[in-house]
Design an enzyme around this catalytic site. Sequence first.
Site, PDB file in Angstrom:
ATOM      1  N   ASP A  93       0.839  -1.050   0.020  1.00  0.00           N
ATOM      2  CA  ASP A  93      -0.085  -0.207   0.109  1.00  0.00           C
ATOM      3  C   ASP A  93       0.758   1.253  -0.049  1.00  0.00           C
ATOM      4  O   ASP A  93       0.314   2.483  -0.003  1.00  0.00           O
ATOM      5  CB  ASP A  93      -0.917  -0.077   1.190  1.00  0.00           C
ATOM      6  CG  ASP A  93       0.060   0.011   2.614  1.00  0.00           C
ATOM      7  OD1 ASP A  93       0.878  -0.546   2.465  1.00  0.00           O
ATOM      8  OD2 ASP A  93      -0.762   0.298   3.477  1.00  0.00           O
ATOM      9  N   GLY A 125      14.894   7.963 -26.950  1.00  0.00           N
ATOM     10  CA  GLY A 125      15.851   6.983 -27.272  1.00  0.00           C
ATOM     11  C   GLY A 125      15.585   6.676 -28.868  1.00  0.00           C
ATOM     12  O   GLY A 125      14.706   7.258 -29.546  1.00  0.00           O
ATOM     13  N   TRP A 126      16.228   5.743 -29.244  1.00  0.00           N
ATOM     14  CA  TRP A 126      16.047   5.233 -30.449  1.00  0.00           C
ATOM     15  C   TRP A 126      14.704   4.764 -30.942  1.00  0.00           C
ATOM     16  O   TRP A 126      14.027   5.066 -31.996  1.00  0.00           O
ATOM     17  CB  TRP A 126      17.065   4.061 -30.923  1.00  0.00           C
ATOM     18  CG  TRP A 126      17.014   3.401 -32.190  1.00  0.00           C
ATOM     19  CD1 TRP A 126      16.071   2.466 -32.678  1.00  0.00           C
ATOM     20  CD2 TRP A 126      17.742   4.009 -33.345  1.00  0.00           C
ATOM     21  NE1 TRP A 126      16.533   2.003 -34.041  1.00  0.00           N
ATOM     22  CE2 TRP A 126      17.218   3.079 -34.378  1.00  0.00           C
ATOM     23  CE3 TRP A 126      18.517   4.981 -33.625  1.00  0.00           C
ATOM     24  CZ2 TRP A 126      17.550   3.344 -35.700  1.00  0.00           C
ATOM     25  CZ3 TRP A 126      18.782   5.099 -34.987  1.00  0.00           C
ATOM     26  CH2 TRP A 126      18.240   4.298 -35.708  1.00  0.00           C
ATOM     27  N   GLU A 169      16.471  11.292 -31.566  1.00  0.00           N
ATOM     28  CA  GLU A 169      17.019  10.701 -32.624  1.00  0.00           C
ATOM     29  C   GLU A 169      16.266  10.647 -33.990  1.00  0.00           C
ATOM     30  O   GLU A 169      15.532   9.469 -34.021  1.00  0.00           O
ATOM     31  CB  GLU A 169      17.733   9.102 -32.143  1.00  0.00           C
ATOM     32  CG  GLU A 169      18.497   9.115 -30.852  1.00  0.00           C
ATOM     33  CD  GLU A 169      18.840   8.020 -30.353  1.00  0.00           C
ATOM     34  OE1 GLU A 169      19.137   7.211 -31.289  1.00  0.00           O
ATOM     35  OE2 GLU A 169      19.186   7.876 -29.292  1.00  0.00           O
ATOM     36  N   MET A 208      26.799  11.353 -29.167  1.00  0.00           N
ATOM     37  CA  MET A 208      26.696   9.786 -28.595  1.00  0.00           C
ATOM     38  C   MET A 208      28.079   9.184 -29.456  1.00  0.00           C
ATOM     39  O   MET A 208      27.750   8.603 -30.379  1.00  0.00           O
ATOM     40  CB  MET A 208      25.595   9.252 -28.847  1.00  0.00           C
ATOM     41  CG  MET A 208      24.502   9.674 -27.881  1.00  0.00           C
ATOM     42  SD  MET A 208      22.871   8.878 -28.497  1.00  0.00           S
ATOM     43  CE  MET A 208      22.135   9.948 -29.602  1.00  0.00           C
ATOM     44  N   THR A 209      29.086   9.395 -29.052  1.00  0.00           N
ATOM     45  CA  THR A 209      30.282   8.892 -29.859  1.00  0.00           C
ATOM     46  C   THR A 209      30.601   7.502 -29.514  1.00  0.00           C
ATOM     47  O   THR A 209      31.705   7.189 -29.012  1.00  0.00           O
ATOM     48  CB  THR A 209      31.663   9.938 -29.067  1.00  0.00           C
ATOM     49  OG1 THR A 209      31.547   9.636 -27.698  1.00  0.00           O
ATOM     50  CG2 THR A 209      31.504  11.222 -29.380  1.00  0.00           C
ATOM     51  N   TRP A 230      26.991   4.738 -21.688  1.00  0.00           N
ATOM     52  CA  TRP A 230      25.691   3.722 -21.758  1.00  0.00           C
ATOM     53  C   TRP A 230      26.183   2.435 -21.519  1.00  0.00           C
ATOM     54  O   TRP A 230      27.061   1.830 -22.515  1.00  0.00           O
ATOM     55  CB  TRP A 230      25.256   3.931 -23.181  1.00  0.00           C
ATOM     56  CG  TRP A 230      23.910   3.165 -23.400  1.00  0.00           C
ATOM     57  CD1 TRP A 230      23.790   1.662 -23.742  1.00  0.00           C
ATOM     58  CD2 TRP A 230      22.753   3.299 -22.910  1.00  0.00           C
ATOM     59  NE1 TRP A 230      22.684   1.168 -23.687  1.00  0.00           N
ATOM     60  CE2 TRP A 230      21.572   2.107 -23.444  1.00  0.00           C
ATOM     61  CE3 TRP A 230      21.879   4.514 -22.799  1.00  0.00           C
ATOM     62  CZ2 TRP A 230      20.481   1.960 -22.990  1.00  0.00           C
ATOM     63  CZ3 TRP A 230      20.638   4.431 -22.702  1.00  0.00           C
ATOM     64  CH2 TRP A 230      20.033   3.214 -22.506  1.00  0.00           C
TER      65      TRP A 230
END
Length: 548
Positions: A252, A280-281, A322, A388-389, A528
């Site tokens: 609860d 995101g993708w 993206e 985003m390398t 990531w």
Amino acid sequence: MRSSLRRAFWAGAVVAVAVAAVPVTAAFGAGNVTTTFVAASDWGTGHEARVTITNGTDASLATWRLEFDLPAGTTIGSFWDADVTRTNNHYVAVKKSWAGAIAPGASFSWGYNGTGAYRAPLNCTINGASCGGGTPPPTTPPTTRPPTTPPTTPPTTPPTTRPPTNPPTTPPTNPPPGGKKVVGYFAQWGVYGRNYHVKNIVTSGSAAKLTHIMYAFGNTTNGQCTIGDSYADYEKAYTTADSVDGVADTWDQPLRGSFNQLRKLKAAYPNIKVIWSFGGWTWSGGFTQAAANPTAFANSCYNLVEDPRWADVFDGIDIDWEYPNACGLTCDASGPNAFKNVIQALRTRFGSSALVTAAITADGTNGGKIDATDYAGAINNLNWLMPMTYDYFGAFAAQGPTAPHSPLTSYTGIPTAGFYSDAAIQKLKSKGIPASKLLLGIGFYGRGWTGVTQAAPGGSATGAAPGTYEAGNEDYKVLKNTCPTTGTVAGTAYAKCGSNWWSYDTPSTINGKMSYANNQGLGGSFFWELSGDTSNGELITAVKNGLG
């Protein structure tokens, strides 16, 4: 965040203790090696200690072995970033295999949780020399001490008892490392097959190294911010064993799931900020409608992020679109101003005190995705950008050629000119984006092909290498054992095992990338994602130590 959906404590309060550091020095030629013990927190029945070894000599310190005694009533219960063995009250700490040498003037830190109140160590030596500054070591060592030669196979079991069973009343405060940002993504779906939960951020030692956590992802349905997975986000009930603070959820209580666990994590590590990432993708399709009415989009996002049930959990919002005015899973034709307009609306609605960030393309080609959008026009309303390398190359080109998915620099034979980290960083800087607002991206995973005969990059393939969760992808924690690296190229590593060929970053290559980030004046690094690291946080440790 990646080319799949996968891209995408202590409860209460610890009395902050100001405990004097205990400096101990040992001479190694020109200069001293200094070891400092500091109580990061002390709650009477237990404590957290931070041990820092500083190389004050003019030579690199390739290895170290620290020996010390703890006073009666004080023991080490768990430790991280060093391998520690014990005989009675005598402890030996040695450098972990993944830790690099300590350069002249540099430092390395490890830590432990101890029982009882913090008390300074005794009889301290480093690499066999007297530490000095404390109680000198006895002339004849006790017969119960372990051999003076470091163990050839130090224990590799990660700490499992941090935080302590009996939580203190005030959480420890861990200042950001060197003012640089260490930003890690937590993937909401990791709580399923991966069995990775917020508690793992603590037990791996990662919580002490992070400055920010990106929670991925929220959805962008019909141009609105919406919940991505309600069960993982705020419905899943956590047991005593899986909860950050060892307290089970009840049926609860108003908030459960990862959101509640993040709340507990922030109570234990108040320096960590949590940002909710949207898109995101897989879930970027709704941004096109958001661009048509940025104000309505910003209002929906604010109402969701600041929902009273979890408003204290999140410190801001991240946009992972993206890609604006370009193609990802779907294509957008909103124009070069769309991203700038959406970010401006978010800043207006969230206010100046909230964090507003964005993960963006790292396409450094001429006329590529960076050039398609006015990222520079949005930068004044953003705290930072995360190009985003990684994911430059992979088995989405099933026949190859094999290439590292996260090259730092160009190299002879690179399949696409401009597909490397430095190209993206330089292009963004040339557009007027301050280096301090750019973070360098690191993948805690590898990309791989199968049917490969050539060990060096540039070989042909027959398809994607098998992966635990997705073909062509595998976590670092798996690859380091199943397919160890066989070479490096363009600042990253690659490996060939059998007919499989993988590229991924290691602690060593991350150290080089962090040197690059520092030399470029970047604001830090992001990665990531958390579950790809080892259970004792090898990669995040390399990020933190590399940034200084």
